[in-house]
Design an enzyme around this catalytic site. Structure first.
Site, short mmCIF file in Angstrom:
data_model
loop_
_atom_site.label_atom_id
_atom_site.label_comp_id
_atom_site.label_asym_id
_atom_site.label_seq_id
_atom_site.Cartn_x
_atom_site.Cartn_y
_atom_site.Cartn_z
N ASP A 155 23.07 40.83 -35.91
CA ASP A 155 23.90 39.85 -36.62
C ASP A 155 25.21 40.45 -37.13
OD1 ASP A 155 22.95 41.53 -38.57
OD2 ASP A 155 21.96 39.99 -39.77
N CYS A 158 23.73 45.16 -38.22
CA CYS A 158 22.56 45.93 -37.76
C CYS A 158 22.57 47.38 -38.24
CB CYS A 158 22.44 45.87 -36.24
SG CYS A 158 23.86 46.54 -35.33
N HIS A 277 24.05 48.12 -30.25
CA HIS A 277 23.18 47.66 -31.33
C HIS A 277 22.46 48.86 -31.95
CE1 HIS A 277 20.47 45.05 -33.55
NE2 HIS A 277 19.42 45.67 -33.02
#
Length: 293
Positions: A155, A158, A277
């Site tokens: 989002d 992270c 990520h």
């Protein structure tokens, strides 16, 4: 033709269901293999990792070949069906009338078949794609350290959420908003340590002080993605090393000058559609079970 389409749809659906069942059974088998090997038996642990990778590769190859064979058979059936239809038309010397209801059924069947083909192709891509390969490598690296990935939402927060999770494991709760605020404040009070590493993507020039101020403001007030500069700031704020594990390169450690146990993050380059990520880590489930026994 409708019968052929229906039969092909049934075959593909059965194959996809069987593949899903085989994957679940393989994961259960792998978990059983993990539970059977003591955590302190390094030799058997190493062999276990190799055996698991081999089993997954064999499963991937087998399922890919089955899907490809089904597609080939499906195309051959289509050709045969079309040939038969053309022959019938020539023999009867007239165009068969197809009702509107039959056209709707044929269109629905064709759309459903296309959907199933996309699902099957996605299954193959997931097994052989960069995301799957990266996940396998990271699982092996972490397993050797009795760790596994703990998923963090993608989002924009992270990296901060992964730090938050690691701090909670050390009974040091800090919120994401607090981490963001402290990061921006530290960067603004140490401009000379961070400004040279930030450049305007449009001009290629180093950030001006005004642009740097806007950058720090975004750290606090938006879901701006955090990277190595923010990790460096956080290591100084927390006076704690931060280790970042990655699949295709050695771990990166910032804040090595601090003597505490490091916070451990996992960097994934192919995790989501947008790419990069961060996740957190947690002790391996079977290792935790062994420690309790």
């Amino acid at each position: 033709m409708e019968a052929v389409l229906t039969e092909e749809l049934d075959e593909e659906e059965q194959l996809v269901r069987r593949h899903r069942k085989e994957k679940k059974e393989l994961q259960a088998k792998i978990q059983g293999m993990k539970n059977a090997v003591p955590k302190n038996d390094k030799k058997r642990r190493k062999q276990l990792i190799e055996d698991v990778a081999k089993l997954e590769a064999e499963m991937e190859q087998k399922q890919r070949e089955e899907l490809e064979q089904l597609k080939l058979t499906s195309k051959e059936n289509k050709i045969d069906s079309v040939t038969v239809n053309i022959s019938n038309l020539v023999l009867e010397n007239q165009q068969p009338r197809i009702s509107k209801a039959q056209k709707r059924r044929d269109k629905k069947a064709a759309l459903e078949k296309e959907r199933e083909e996309r699902i099957a192709e996605a299954e193959i891509e997931n097994l052989s794609g960069a995301r799957h390969i990266e996940s396998q490598k990271l699982a092996q690296i972490l397993a050797a350290r009795q760790l596994e990935i703990k998923q963090i939402p993608s989002d924009g927060h992270c990296m901060y959420r992964a730090i938050e999770d690691q701090l909670q494991e050390q009974d040091c709760p800090v919120t994401v908003s607090a981490l963001r605020r402290q990061t921006a404040e530290y960067m603004q009070s140490h401009v000379e340590d961070f400004l040279p590493f930030l450049t305007n993507p449009n001009t290629g020039n180093t950030y001006t002080l005004e642009e740097f101020g806007k950058y720090c403001d975004d750290v606090v007030n938006t879901a701006a993605w955090g990277g190595q500069l923010e990790l460096r700031a956080l290591s100084h704020i927390l006076e704690t090393p931060i280790e970042v594990i990655q699949a295709d390169a050695p771990p990166i450690v910032v804040g090595e000058e601090y003597p505490k146990n490091p916070l451990i993050l996992v960097y994934m380059r192919h995790a989501y559609g947008l790419g990069e990520h961060y996740n957190s880590v947690t002790p391996l489930m079977n290792a935790a079970t062994e420690n309790c026994s």
